[in-house]
Scaffold this motif. Structure first.
Motif, PDB file in Angstrom:
ATOM      1  N   LEU A  45      17.649 -10.629 117.006  1.00 27.88           N
ATOM      2  CA  LEU A  45      17.673  -9.458 115.786  1.00 27.88           C
ATOM      3  C   LEU A  45      18.683  -8.361 116.007  1.00 27.88           C
ATOM      4  O   LEU A  45      18.806  -7.828 116.934  1.00 27.88           O
ATOM      5  CB  LEU A  45      16.393  -9.050 114.982  1.00 27.88           C
ATOM      6  N   THR A  46      19.765  -8.725 115.260  1.00 28.43           N
ATOM      7  CA  THR A  46      20.598  -6.417 115.427  1.00 28.43           C
ATOM      8  C   THR A  46      20.498  -5.668 114.426  1.00 28.43           C
ATOM      9  O   THR A  46      20.921  -7.076 113.543  1.00 28.43           O
ATOM     10  CB  THR A  46      22.144  -7.286 115.890  1.00 28.43           C
ATOM     11  N   VAL A  47      21.038  -4.911 114.830  1.00 23.58           N
ATOM     12  CA  VAL A  47      20.962  -3.840 113.432  1.00 23.58           C
ATOM     13  C   VAL A  47      22.925  -3.373 113.735  1.00 23.58           C
ATOM     14  O   VAL A  47      22.684  -2.350 114.492  1.00 23.58           O
ATOM     15  CB  VAL A  47      19.686  -3.264 113.396  1.00 23.58           C
ATOM     16  N   LEU A  48      23.504  -3.115 112.531  1.00 27.13           N
ATOM     17  CA  LEU A  48      24.649  -2.287 112.679  1.00 27.13           C
ATOM     18  C   LEU A  48      23.976  -0.946 111.495  1.00 27.13           C
ATOM     19  O   LEU A  48      23.352  -0.939 110.186  1.00 27.13           O
ATOM     20  CB  LEU A  48      25.456  -3.168 110.936  1.00 27.13           C
ATOM     21  N   PRO A  49      23.952   0.533 112.140  1.00 28.55           N
ATOM     22  CA  PRO A  49      24.190   1.061 111.636  1.00 28.55           C
ATOM     23  C   PRO A  49      25.292   1.356 110.154  1.00 28.55           C
ATOM     24  O   PRO A  49      25.835   0.838 110.451  1.00 28.55           O
ATOM     25  CB  PRO A  49      24.092   2.664 112.505  1.00 28.55           C
ATOM     26  N   VAL A  77      21.694 -11.377 111.661  1.00 31.93           N
ATOM     27  CA  VAL A  77      22.228  -9.719 111.754  1.00 31.93           C
ATOM     28  C   VAL A  77      22.213  -8.587 110.444  1.00 31.93           C
ATOM     29  O   VAL A  77      22.120  -9.218 109.102  1.00 31.93           O
ATOM     30  CB  VAL A  77      23.809  -9.964 111.478  1.00 31.93           C
ATOM     31  N   ARG A  78      21.303  -7.606 110.283  1.00 28.39           N
ATOM     32  CA  ARG A  78      21.252  -6.810 109.753  1.00 28.39           C
ATOM     33  C   ARG A  78      21.721  -5.203 109.396  1.00 28.39           C
ATOM     34  O   ARG A  78      22.001  -4.972 110.205  1.00 28.39           O
ATOM     35  CB  ARG A  78      19.814  -6.061 109.150  1.00 28.39           C
ATOM     36  N   SER A  79      22.194  -4.250 108.584  1.00 21.31           N
ATOM     37  CA  SER A  79      22.198  -3.190 108.681  1.00 21.31           C
ATOM     38  C   SER A  79      21.156  -2.589 107.351  1.00 21.31           C
ATOM     39  O   SER A  79      20.386  -2.650 106.940  1.00 21.31           O
ATOM     40  CB  SER A  79      23.972  -3.332 107.372  1.00 21.31           C
ATOM     41  N   GLY A  80      21.792  -0.840 108.410  1.00 19.73           N
ATOM     42  CA  GLY A  80      20.839   0.258 108.062  1.00 19.73           C
ATOM     43  C   GLY A  80      20.078   0.423 109.141  1.00 19.73           C
ATOM     44  O   GLY A  80      20.674   0.871 110.199  1.00 19.73           O
ATOM     45  N   TYR A  81      18.886   1.524 109.099  1.00 17.83           N
ATOM     46  CA  TYR A  81      18.234   2.215 109.682  1.00 17.83           C
ATOM     47  C   TYR A  81      17.998   1.876 111.201  1.00 17.83           C
ATOM     48  O   TYR A  81      16.720   1.412 111.182  1.00 17.83           O
ATOM     49  CB  TYR A  81      17.669   3.306 109.725  1.00 17.83           C
ATOM     50  N   PRO A  82      18.453   1.489 112.264  1.00 19.43           N
ATOM     51  CA  PRO A  82      17.614   0.458 113.146  1.00 19.43           C
ATOM     52  C   PRO A  82      16.555   0.687 113.542  1.00 19.43           C
ATOM     53  O   PRO A  82      16.378  -0.673 113.627  1.00 19.43           O
ATOM     54  CB  PRO A  82      18.720   1.110 114.002  1.00 19.43           C
TER      55      PRO A  82
END
Length: 233
Positions: free
Chosen positions: A53-57, A101-106
């Motif tokens: 899992l990876t998160v884009l701020p 891949v998701r976005s939000g506050y990691p």
């Protein structure tokens, strides 16, 4: 910002079939400081695919309307490419992975994803800046505070499985659960130290139910160690 996702075809098949429950979920941002987390997760996963899992701020996205696609989607595709390259570099081709891949506050997104998958979350740790640590703004610390499932934070050059384990014990059921999980991850002949930090006498009296036991803390500690030994002998 709404959470978006780009999921690999393998993950989409598992999500459709209701089988998306990896047990171990590794967090990465594609940088080298996440390499130890990938290696650790690879060592810990018993079989089947490894969830990545990876998160884009939120601040990572910018206006890209001239490209005819949303900036969020373009950023997500770029991040997935980076993570795929990292997984190939660190783990090779010998293990199946699905990448989300998701976005939000990691910290919030990572914690929520681990909870939804009922997974142990494995993350790396870099060199935190002094001011971040003083403000309590260190990434790993924020993640642990947000998480509702176990979190394993792996430093560079960590021995896996660990051969020396320190278990913090406050005599609560949650600390016992943490101890059992730690023992399950430890090497067979690992040295295990169980530590209890006594509260100040001015704050709480011995024998109070608030500290999870009654009587002598040394006796209580010995009893809990015996419970752990019975569980793993």
């Amino acid at each position: 910002m709404a959470i978006s996702a780009v999921v690999s075809p393998a993950a989409q098949r598992r999500e459709t079939s209701g089988e998306l429950n990896p047990g171990i979920l590794v967090a990465t941002d594609g940088r080298e400081q996440s390499d130890p987390a990938l290696r650790a997760a690879r060592r810990l996963v018993a079989g089947g695919p490894l969830g990545v899992l990876t998160v884009l701020p939120p601040h990572a996205t910018q206006d890209a309307s001239e490209f005819g696609e949303s900036a969020e989607l373009l950023d997500a595709i770029a991040r997935q490419t980076v993570v795929e390259a990292q997984v190939h570099r660190v783990l090779g081709d010998g293990i199946e992975t699905w990448i989300e891949v998701r976005s939000g506050y990691p910290p919030t997104v990572l914690a929520a994803s681990a909870a939804s998958h009922r997974a142990l979350l494995v993350a790396g740790i870099g060199r935190p800046r002094v001011m971040d640590r003083l403000r309590g703004d260190e990434s790993a610390l924020r993640l642990v505070r947000e998480a509702r499932t176990p979190v394993l934070v792996v430093a560079p050059f960590s021995a896996l499985p660990p051969r020396r384990v320190v278990i913090a014990m406050d005599f609560s059921e949650s600390s016992l659960a943490a101890a059992r999980l730690a023992l399950g991850l430890a090497a067979p002949a690992a040295e295990v130290i169980v530590a209890h930090v006594a509260p100040r006498s001015s704050e709480i009296a011995w024998g109070s139910g608030a500290v999870g036991y009654h009587g002598d803390p040394d006796v209580a500690l010995e009893n809990w160690v015996r419970q752990l030994k019975r569980r793993y002998n």
